[in-house]
Every structure is written in C-alpha cells, then in structure tokens.
Write a protein that holds these residues in place. Structure first.
Motif, short mmCIF file in Angstrom:
data_model
loop_
_atom_site.label_atom_id
_atom_site.label_comp_id
_atom_site.label_asym_id
_atom_site.label_seq_id
_atom_site.Cartn_x
_atom_site.Cartn_y
_atom_site.Cartn_z
N LYS A 29 1.28 -0.89 -11.16
CA LYS A 29 1.66 0.26 -11.99
C LYS A 29 2.69 1.05 -11.39
N ILE A 30 2.72 1.22 -10.00
CA ILE A 30 3.77 1.79 -9.54
C ILE A 30 5.16 1.21 -9.47
N VAL A 31 4.81 -0.01 -9.22
CA VAL A 31 6.21 -1.16 -9.32
C VAL A 31 6.72 -1.07 -10.74
N ASP A 32 5.66 -0.94 -11.73
CA ASP A 32 6.39 -1.03 -13.03
C ASP A 32 7.13 0.32 -13.44
N LEU A 33 6.61 1.33 -13.01
CA LEU A 33 7.03 2.91 -13.19
C LEU A 33 8.28 2.78 -12.37
N VAL A 56 14.63 0.97 -9.88
CA VAL A 56 14.27 0.56 -8.69
C VAL A 56 13.40 -0.76 -8.87
N ALA A 57 13.92 -1.77 -8.23
CA ALA A 57 13.03 -2.89 -8.50
C ALA A 57 12.16 -3.35 -7.24
N LEU A 58 10.93 -3.16 -7.08
CA LEU A 58 10.21 -3.54 -5.93
C LEU A 58 9.29 -4.78 -6.48
N ALA A 59 8.32 -4.99 -5.47
CA ALA A 59 7.36 -6.08 -5.69
C ALA A 59 6.10 -5.98 -5.27
N VAL A 60 5.34 -6.55 -6.23
CA VAL A 60 3.84 -6.71 -5.42
C VAL A 60 3.63 -8.41 -5.11
N PRO A 61 3.52 -8.59 -4.01
CA PRO A 61 3.28 -10.24 -4.01
C PRO A 61 2.28 -10.80 -4.84
N ALA A 62 2.65 -12.03 -5.17
CA ALA A 62 1.55 -12.60 -5.86
C ALA A 62 1.00 -13.85 -5.18
N PHE A 63 -0.29 -13.77 -4.96
CA PHE A 63 -0.88 -14.84 -4.27
C PHE A 63 -1.62 -15.92 -5.04
N GLN A 64 -1.42 -17.06 -4.68
CA GLN A 64 -2.09 -18.33 -5.34
C GLN A 64 -3.63 -18.14 -5.24
N LEU A 65 -4.28 -18.92 -6.20
CA LEU A 65 -5.81 -18.79 -6.03
C LEU A 65 -6.14 -19.39 -4.85
N ASN A 66 -5.62 -20.42 -4.39
CA ASN A 66 -6.03 -21.34 -3.08
C ASN A 66 -5.31 -20.85 -1.82
N THR A 97 12.17 7.95 -5.64
CA THR A 97 11.43 7.27 -6.71
C THR A 97 10.18 6.55 -6.47
N LEU A 98 9.92 5.92 -5.12
CA LEU A 98 8.93 5.62 -4.94
C LEU A 98 7.64 6.61 -4.54
N GLU A 99 8.19 7.56 -3.88
CA GLU A 99 7.19 8.74 -3.70
C GLU A 99 6.87 9.50 -4.93
N LYS A 100 7.72 9.74 -5.93
CA LYS A 100 7.49 10.37 -7.09
C LYS A 100 6.26 9.55 -7.89
N THR A 101 6.51 8.30 -7.99
CA THR A 101 5.71 7.41 -8.70
C THR A 101 4.20 7.25 -7.83
N VAL A 102 4.45 7.43 -6.69
CA VAL A 102 2.88 7.09 -5.92
C VAL A 102 2.16 8.54 -6.04
N ILE A 103 2.77 9.61 -6.08
CA ILE A 103 2.05 10.84 -6.14
C ILE A 103 1.46 10.83 -7.75
N ALA A 104 2.35 10.47 -8.60
CA ALA A 104 1.96 10.31 -10.18
C ALA A 104 0.74 9.50 -10.31
N THR A 105 0.93 8.19 -9.57
CA THR A 105 -0.20 7.49 -9.87
C THR A 105 -1.57 7.87 -8.96
N PHE A 106 -1.43 8.05 -7.85
CA PHE A 106 -2.44 8.59 -7.08
C PHE A 106 -3.23 9.90 -7.13
N LYS A 107 -2.30 10.73 -7.48
CA LYS A 107 -2.68 12.27 -7.76
C LYS A 107 -3.97 12.31 -8.39
#
Lengths: 473, 152
Positions: free
Chosen positions: A410-414, A420-430, A458-468
């Motif tokens: 959600k943070i990354v999408d915001l 600002v394009a960031l990434a959440v690393p995707a892991f393979q199932l195995n 931007t990151l700080e703003k969205t982090v606060i908005a998401t976690f607050k």
C-alpha cells in the motif's frame, strides 16, 4: 569321437579328483539359476502390482492454473510506457525511478542504443542457436575477451540470461555428494543452482563468519574420520558480493581466509557488486583489494550495471571452459542476441573509459544512505538494511504481522501516485530462505539530491499515513 | 565429451545390449586365445589358463573396479559411485546382458579346466579367478562394498 575320448578316460579312470567335479557342478548350477531366472522389467519404482490401466484410471489431473485471487500482484502489475530509465511512467504517472536495477544509468545512453541498432542491421534480431551450435557470433567472442580483460582474469563465458548464468554455473561444478556452504540470504538463482546441483547444502547465518567457521570445523572433524570419502567430496563456499535481499556486503577478507584454511572453492555472485564497488567498478575484490585469483569463480548478471540482458562468469581458463560443455544454460539455450551483446560491450567500454561513473554512483548511494539513516519517521517503523555503498537499500518493518506485506504494498502504491516508484520484492513460492518482506530502494547514478529528498519526504508521508491509524487504535 | 543423446544420458546402461555385441565379445576372446596359443614357449594348458586369467582380469577391472563414466556425465553424479556392472540396464537384475556376461566366464572356465586336463595348480588359479568375477555379479552383491573396499 577322438576329441571326446580324453574326457571319458579322465572321468571314468578317476584321474579327476572328486572336488573338481563338485565345484564345477556347483558353479554350473549357479549359472543355470541365473540363466533361467525371469528378468526384471523396466518399470516405475513403487508402482509394482498395478496395471497400467489402473495407474491411468487413478490419475487425477491437477488444474493447469490454480485459482488466483483477483488482488494478486501478478494480475495487477504496474504498466509502464517509454524506456525505463531515471524516470518511469507507471499507469500514466511519471515517477522517479527507485524501483529497477540500472545502477550506472546506462539504460538509455544514446551511444549504446546506436550500436545496438547497427547490430540489428548487421546480424538481425536473434542469434538463432545455442553457442555450440551456430549461435556464436564474433560479438560474443569480443565481449568475452573484453570481460576477461576488464576483470583481469584468464577467461570469461557469456550466458544469455542472468538468472540462468548463476543457476547453471553452480551445478556445473557441484554434484551429488558434494557440500555447499551458503549464506542464508542468497538470491533465488543461487538457490535454484543449489537445487539442481543435488549436493548437500549447509546454510550459515547471514554474514555470520563465526557460524560459517563452526560449520567448516564440524565438516573438518567428519573429514578426519573418513578421509577416503573426504578426498572425493568437493566443498564449495557460495556468497554474494552485495546481497540482493539485504543490500549488505560480504566480509570478503574473512571469507578468503576461511576458504584458504579449510580448502573450499569460493564462488561469488557479483550481480550487484559488479560495476558498483571498487574504484573502477571491478567488484568486491577490487573494493577489498584482494587478488581476483583468490576467487575460484566470479559470476554476475549483466542486467544491473551493464543495462543489458544476460550474464557472465570469469575465472581461470581451466575453470571457465568447463562450463562450455557443462553449463546447461550455456549449452542448451540460444545465445545472447547480438544487439544485446554489443550493448553490453559498449556499456563495458563506457565503464572502462570513465571510472567517474562508479565514483558518482558511490556518492549517490552514500547520500541516500545518510538520508535514510537521518529520518526519524523511518527509524520508528523500519530497520534500514544495506551498506553505505550499496545501490540496493531495504527497509525491513520492525514488527512483522500477517498483513505487513499488504501494508508495504500500500505504501509503495501511494508513493507511485505521488511520483516515486519503489518496490516490494516479490518472492517465488519455492524461494525457501530469507523471505522477509521489505521496501526496496534502488539507486542510479543520475539521481539528484532533490530527487532523493523528494523520495524521502514522499516515503515518510505515506508511511505516517499508513501506519498512524493502526498504531493509535 | 558429452555422450548419449535421444534421451539416453548414460550409454553405459545399454551399449552392451547393442546388436552383434555378443559375437564381437566372443571373437575378442577367441583372438586373445589364438594370440596366446601362437606364442611358442606356452604350452596349450598354459595358453588356456592365461586366456582365462587375462579375460577375467580385464572384465573385473572394467565391470567391477572402475566407477562412474568416462565422459562428462549429465546426471549430476548419480553414477559416480556405481561400477559399470551396477549401471548396466539401470541396475535391473537377470537381464539378457547380465546373463550373458555371467555365463561367459564360467563357460570359459569349463573349457580351461578341460584343456588343462584338471591339473591342480591350473585348477586352483582358474577357480579363484572365476569366483572373483562371478560373485560380484550376483544380485546379492549389488551395490555392496565388502569391508568398504572401492567404496568412494
């Protein structure tokens, strides 16, 4: 009849002692038993007693595609337009690119594009075959020569895909019964190489040299008990220069010391450290000023710093040439298309010609590192991982819950919506090891100071908005 | 060198099944015997005993001592600890190839006994060598390494 006569006389005049006859009859019976025994038919083990029809009737086909939730990230992949470089247009929003691996910003260099276009005109688009089977073009040999020369090794070998470089190079040497000592945070391609090698895998804790030494000593005790087995068992130590999953650097001096003391073969995956560490980008060996001869095989993808596709391995001729027949990714897949090969060569020439490129990147990595560590907001929710010079930084959440990954997404999408394009690393199932969810930031050398501060705010703003809301309720 | 092809990664499992191999094997034995016979100082019993000994020594080394394969294997080392005999027909027992290879040294032994006129010294030497090549061929000894000899 004349021929048979001596036999009759022998047998009937009792010249033959009786034990001869007994032993021969015994041997004859044994052979008759072998000759008349029904031969075993080839079949699947564990299916004995079942007819072929039973097996077919028992078989229940698995669905080709298992149901996927509509929210699955694979179905909602961000759509980009234009070339992915310093900026990236995701779903129509122009974003600063902190998401893709383009460390030296060589992706949209005009001169590299020009030689690639010239290569299409000369060679066509594909290479039409594996390297050993009509797929070798002069540009492959040029790139290999250039890579070996740049890395100051005897030989180099080029693969057509970064992932399969590492996943093929490891099983070319490590076989059944061998032992691999591996850092637990290694990337998925190393893990796949280890699975394919069928050797025993011993994971040590991430960058924990005490643990590695303990495992090696335990093995040394076993080896002393059974020296014959030890003489036939190869031992490998596999690490990454800069870890993709954590951004940390491996402590190479200690590793080389352990390698020499315990006589193991050292393989390093330099997919990230190549082109980012050392004064001229020759990787972790240059950074620590360790002769590259100490490392048995250096493997790297060309998809990071070089901004092309494919991968390479460098080392001594003796070691590298073994892969020409034993590296499955080299033998059995079509060679790297000439346009990508000349692209990689041109990028390598640029790197070789301007050592400032690497210096510039190092400064940017350092700058972002300091910015991230200064931020109090991030420190409240995240552990910042990644060494000072690493272009890959990870933000690991301090508390892990079941929904943490969704929150990070959600943070990354915001952030994406805010440019600002960031990434959440995707892991393979195995992917079995080190699946900690995180937010990944990737640096490239063209980022300016204001880009980084924009990213951070931007990151700080969205982090606060998401976690607050969750922390107050 | 990479060997095999067409789904067969290890020719050791099946080349002994190929057409004409039994004839070639017998001719090889015959040629060996004729060569030994043609050496003047050797008597006929001596030539037979030597044929038996040389044949058994070669088959023992090739089938029961040497492990693995002579080319770059593509099986990640699955056969590196198996002798040639254990690799034949993917380890299945009592196949035609195995029957032929078990019977031939015994047949050679019977012939040798006959032509050495059951002379005790010849008999003992030949009997020991035939036992040495026959016992490891029994299913009982499949993948068994007595006292850990030749294990790794």
């Amino acid at each position: 009849m004349d021929i048979l006569e001596p036999m009759y006389t022998l047998v009937f005049t009792e010249l033959v002692p009786s034990f001869h006859v007994h032993l021969q009859v015994l041997l004859g019976l044994l052979v008759l038993w072998v000759l008349f025994k029904k031969s075993e038919k080839p079949g699947r083990p564990g299916k004995a007693g079942k007819s072929e029809l039973d097996i077919i009737n028992d078989w229940k086909p698995e669905p080709l595609v298992t149901p996927v939730p509509a929210k699955h990230r694979g179905l909602n992949a961000p759509v980009t337009k234009n070339q992915i470089a310093q900026h990236i247009t995701v779903n129509g929003v122009k974003c600063l690119n902190f998401a893709t691996n383009n460390y030296l910003a060589l992706v949209n260099q005009q001169e590299i594009d020009d030689v690639a276009v010239a290569a299409i005109r000369k060679y066509g688009v594909g290479s039409c075959g594996p390297r050993g089977f009509f797929g070798t073009v002069d540009v492959h040999l040029e790139l290999e020569e250039k890579l070996a020369q740049f890395m100051r090794t005897e030989a180099a070998v080029v693969y057509s895909y970064g992932f399969s470089t590492i996943a093929s190079a490891i099983p070319a040497y490590a076989k059944r019964g061998d032992i691999c000592f591996v850092d637990e945070a290694v990337n998925f391609s190393i893990q796949q190489g280890l699975v394919a090698s069928r050797s025993h895998i011993k994971y040590f804790k991430h960058n924990d040299m005490m643990h590695l030494e303990q495992l090696l000593s335990e093995q040394a005790v076993l080896d002393r008990k059974n020296p014959k087995k030890a003489a036939k068992t190869r031992k490998f130590l596999i690490v990454e220069g800069l870890y993709n999953k954590t951004g940390e650097m491996c402590p190479l001096p200690e590793i080389v010391d352990l390698k020499n003391r315990h006589k193991v073969r050292l393989f390093i995956d330099e997919s990230i450290s190549f082109g980012t560490l050392g004064d001229t980008g020759r990787g972790i060996t240059e950074y620590y000023n360790i002769p590259i001869e100490e490392i048995d095989l250096v493997m790297s993808s060309m998809e990071g710093s070089l901004g092309s596709i494919g991968g390479f391995c460098v080392g001594t001729t003796f070691v590298v040439e073994h892969q020409v027949l034993s590296g499955l990714g080299y033998c059995f897949s079509a060679s790297l298309p000439p346009l990508l090969t000349v692209g990689a060569t041109a990028a390598l020439n640029l790197m070789d010609g301007n050592p400032d490129l690497v210096k510039e990147l190092n400064e940017k990595c350092d700058q972002l590192h300091r910015l991230l560590h200064k931020s109090e907001t991030l420190a409240r929710y995240f552990r910042i991982s990644g060494c000072r010079l690493s272009p890959v930084k990870h933000l690991f959440p301090l508390e892990l819950k079941s929904g943490t990954e969704n929150e990070l997404q959600k943070i990354v999408d915001l952030c994406l919506q805010d440019g600002v394009a960031l990434a959440v690393p995707a892991f393979q199932l195995n992917d079995v090891k080190f699946q900690t969810p995180s937010i990944r930031l990737t640096v490239n050398s063209k980022l300016e100071a204001q880009d980084m501060s924009k990213c951070l705010s931007t990151l700080e703003k969205t982090v606060i908005a998401t976690f607050k809301p969750t922390s107050t309720s | 060198m990479l060997a095999g092809g067409h789904g067969n990664s290890n020719p050791n499992t099946n080349y002994l099944k190929s057409r004409g191999l039994w004839v070639a094997y017998s001719i090889g034995m015959l040629v060996l015997h004729l060569i030994l016979l043609s050496i003047p100082p050797l008597s006929i019993p001596m030539a037979w005993t030597l044929t038996n000994q040389v044949h058994n020594a070669i088959t023992f080394i090739v089938l029961h001592i040497l492990k693995g394969v002579p080319w770059i294997p593509t099986d990640q080392g699955a056969t590196s600890l198996l002798t040639h005999w254990e690799q034949i027909d993917e380890g299945r027992q009592f196949t035609k190839t195995r029957k032929f290879l078990t019977a031939s040294p015994v047949l050679l032994f019977f012939l040798t006994c006959f032509y050495t006129v059951y002379e005790p010294h010849h008999f003992v030497a030949n009997f020991l060598s035939v036992c040495l090549v026959t016992l490891p061929k029994l299913p009982l000894f499949h993948k068994v390494r007595l006292f850990g000899i030749n294990k790794y």
